[in-house]
Design a protein around this motif. Sequence first.
Motif, short mmCIF file in Angstrom:
data_model
loop_
_atom_site.label_atom_id
_atom_site.label_comp_id
_atom_site.label_asym_id
_atom_site.label_seq_id
_atom_site.Cartn_x
_atom_site.Cartn_y
_atom_site.Cartn_z
N SER A 1 36.99 -74.57 63.57
CA SER A 1 35.78 -74.59 62.76
C SER A 1 34.70 -73.69 63.34
O SER A 1 34.04 -72.93 62.61
N PHE A 2 34.52 -73.77 64.66
CA PHE A 2 33.50 -72.95 65.31
C PHE A 2 33.79 -71.46 65.14
O PHE A 2 32.88 -70.65 64.88
N ALA A 3 35.07 -71.09 65.27
CA ALA A 3 35.44 -69.68 65.11
C ALA A 3 35.11 -69.19 63.69
O ALA A 3 34.58 -68.08 63.51
N LEU A 4 35.41 -70.02 62.71
CA LEU A 4 35.10 -69.65 61.33
C LEU A 4 33.59 -69.55 61.11
O LEU A 4 33.12 -68.64 60.41
N LEU A 5 32.84 -70.47 61.69
CA LEU A 5 31.39 -70.44 61.52
C LEU A 5 30.78 -69.21 62.17
O LEU A 5 29.86 -68.59 61.61
N VAL A 6 31.26 -68.85 63.35
CA VAL A 6 30.76 -67.63 64.01
C VAL A 6 31.06 -66.40 63.16
O VAL A 6 30.20 -65.52 62.98
N LEU A 7 32.28 -66.33 62.63
CA LEU A 7 32.64 -65.21 61.76
C LEU A 7 31.77 -65.21 60.50
O LEU A 7 31.29 -64.16 60.06
N GLY A 8 31.56 -66.39 59.93
CA GLY A 8 30.73 -66.47 58.74
C GLY A 8 29.30 -66.04 59.00
O GLY A 8 28.68 -65.34 58.17
N TRP B 1 27.35 -62.97 57.32
CA TRP B 1 26.07 -63.24 56.65
C TRP B 1 25.01 -62.22 57.10
O TRP B 1 24.28 -61.67 56.27
N MET B 2 24.95 -61.99 58.41
CA MET B 2 23.98 -61.01 58.92
C MET B 2 24.31 -59.61 58.43
O MET B 2 23.41 -58.81 58.13
N VAL C 1 19.02 -63.05 50.48
CA VAL C 1 20.25 -63.29 49.73
C VAL C 1 20.16 -62.65 48.35
O VAL C 1 21.12 -62.05 47.86
N ALA C 2 18.99 -62.76 47.71
CA ALA C 2 18.81 -62.15 46.39
C ALA C 2 18.97 -60.63 46.46
O ALA C 2 19.59 -60.02 45.57
N LEU C 3 18.42 -60.02 47.49
CA LEU C 3 18.56 -58.57 47.64
C LEU C 3 20.02 -58.17 47.87
O LEU C 3 20.51 -57.19 47.30
N ALA C 4 20.72 -58.96 48.68
CA ALA C 4 22.12 -58.65 48.95
C ALA C 4 22.97 -58.85 47.71
O ALA C 4 23.91 -58.09 47.45
N LEU D 1 25.77 -54.34 44.75
CA LEU D 1 27.20 -54.57 44.57
C LEU D 1 28.00 -54.28 45.84
O LEU D 1 29.05 -54.89 46.06
N ASN D 2 27.51 -53.38 46.67
CA ASN D 2 28.23 -53.06 47.90
C ASN D 2 28.15 -54.19 48.92
O ASN D 2 29.04 -54.35 49.76
N ARG D 3 27.09 -54.98 48.86
CA ARG D 3 26.91 -56.07 49.81
C ARG D 3 27.31 -57.43 49.24
O ARG D 3 27.48 -58.38 50.00
N ARG D 4 27.44 -57.50 47.93
CA ARG D 4 27.73 -58.80 47.31
C ARG D 4 29.07 -59.35 47.77
O ARG D 4 29.20 -60.54 48.07
N GLY D 5 30.08 -58.50 47.84
CA GLY D 5 31.39 -58.96 48.26
C GLY D 5 31.37 -59.52 49.67
O GLY D 5 32.02 -60.53 49.97
N VAL D 6 30.61 -58.87 50.57
CA VAL D 6 30.52 -59.36 51.94
C VAL D 6 29.81 -60.71 51.97
O VAL D 6 30.19 -61.61 52.73
N LEU D 7 28.78 -60.85 51.13
CA LEU D 7 28.05 -62.12 51.09
C LEU D 7 28.92 -63.25 50.56
O LEU D 7 28.88 -64.37 51.09
N VAL D 8 29.72 -62.96 49.54
CA VAL D 8 30.64 -63.99 49.02
C VAL D 8 31.65 -64.37 50.09
O VAL D 8 31.94 -65.57 50.29
N LEU D 9 32.18 -63.38 50.80
CA LEU D 9 33.12 -63.67 51.87
C LEU D 9 32.46 -64.51 52.97
O LEU D 9 33.07 -65.44 53.51
N ALA D 10 31.21 -64.19 53.29
CA ALA D 10 30.48 -64.97 54.29
C ALA D 10 30.34 -66.42 53.84
O ALA D 10 30.54 -67.35 54.64
N ALA D 11 30.01 -66.62 52.58
CA ALA D 11 29.85 -67.98 52.06
C ALA D 11 31.17 -68.74 52.11
O ALA D 11 31.21 -69.92 52.49
N VAL D 12 32.26 -68.08 51.74
CA VAL D 12 33.58 -68.73 51.76
C VAL D 12 33.96 -69.13 53.17
O VAL D 12 34.44 -70.25 53.42
N VAL D 13 33.75 -68.24 54.14
CA VAL D 13 34.12 -68.54 55.53
C VAL D 13 33.24 -69.65 56.08
O VAL D 13 33.73 -70.56 56.79
#
Length: 502
Positions: A183-190, A194-195, A208-211, A215-227
């Motif tokens: 869990s900790f490893a996933l949270l650190v990656l997330g 996020w940053m 978050v709204a700006l990201a 469109l270039n950053r949205r995918g990374v933000l979604v991945l961050a949320a999932v992780v």
Amino acid sequence: MMTALSTASLVSIDAIALAPALLPAIGGVLVLLGDALLPGRRDWQVGLGLTVLVVGVVGALISAVQAADDAVRTLCLPAPEGACLWTGSPMTGTLQVGILAATAAALALLHDRDGGPRDTTVTTALLLAAATGGAGVAASRDLGTWLVTLELATIPLVALVALRGTRSAAHGALTLLVTSVTSFALLVLGVALWMTATGDAAFGTDTVALAWADLNRRGVLVLAAVVLLAGLGFKLSLVPFHAWTPQAYSTADLGTATALAAASKISAAAALLVVVQAFVGVPGDLRQVSIVLGTLAAASMLLGNVMALRQDDVTRLLAWSTVAQAGWVVLPLAALTTAGMNAAAVYVLTYAVATVVAFAAVAAVGAGPLSRMRGLLRRDRMTGGALAFALLVLAGLPPGVIGLVAKVVALRPAVEQGLWPLVFVAVVAVVLGIAVYLRWFAVLIGDAGARGDADEGSEPGAATHEVSTPASGGGARVVLVAGTVLLVLLSALPGLLLGLVS
């Protein structure tokens, strides 16, 4: 206006706002210092721990009331940024009350038997450390504090599971440790993702709204949320991150299991609320985040209830109940609205109180097979009645009105946002949940003469029950009465909890 201290004119500090986290931390230090100065005395640590936690509950209530008009912020950096690392709100204060009160109940249950932990210094200090982390994560808004306090709320419980000293407890602690590390490893990656996506070291709606607009950053933000959701899924016992839960609950002391089921779950829910809050109010279609939350909620509600129906060991039944109830906590968050956040807070607090009462009843009777509870309502009306009421609250059936209100409040945001597949799953989960808890309720009112301890068939690999002796002190009774009184009060006045949170 509260008086704030200043450290070298750099960071403003409001001691009152920080009290819910500071008091348990100070208490833990005092317990360790006292043990070093008075090594032969082991009869005061629990009393000190309970006192600190109760005072912390009062401090959290004060913070919640003060934040009703305006958010209480502290640990604020100087202008021009002026970012605050600690933000208190009515929801934050109420969650802190739940964390500290649940920890106090766990502490009382953990030391309420002759065969309890031998080293009260270690167990008390560990629970106070976990309470510090839980109170901290509820109010943290920057990534670093959020991550550290979240782990502080979890890691001490691993040691508490192991301290039972049995082979099965060691196995359960190892399972929980591996889960915590993952869990900790996933949270650190997330957090790193996020940053990268937002360019911000905090959970801020603006960044978050700006990201999201890029469109270039949205995918990374979604991945961050999932992780991040995956990492938090382990701590909330959400499917498919739940496998550790039955093993850890059934092998730990009942006090430790109570901390895992109540205090730890409120802390994890508070951490999740911090993440979700960053998405609330963001313009655009947030369907991807909503789908992830809804999927976790649906899977947890269904699998948790189905597996709970198969259990004949009371602690494993409560463990699978935790999985199902965690789904209900996440359900309203799928709407990504303020109302959904309030509903999640109301639900996790209601679940925690009812679960604490259930564990206190199990401690009073002794853990083991479900048949051990047969006829309890006739043999011990106080314990049986309290347990029966807690089960009705968890099922959402009258007279456990607060359980029904919590479920309705949890469903409303999903209905308002048109999440009909998720609503349908929740309705099915309601039916399954009623079957789970009424099955136990029927055992309580059954014929006491048919009582037995034989295993009637449980989940594969769980044929051997972890049996414990009934609590020998008065701690379980106090927790039982206090928790039941609170459930009755909230059922009579459900608006009290709703008002505190919002």
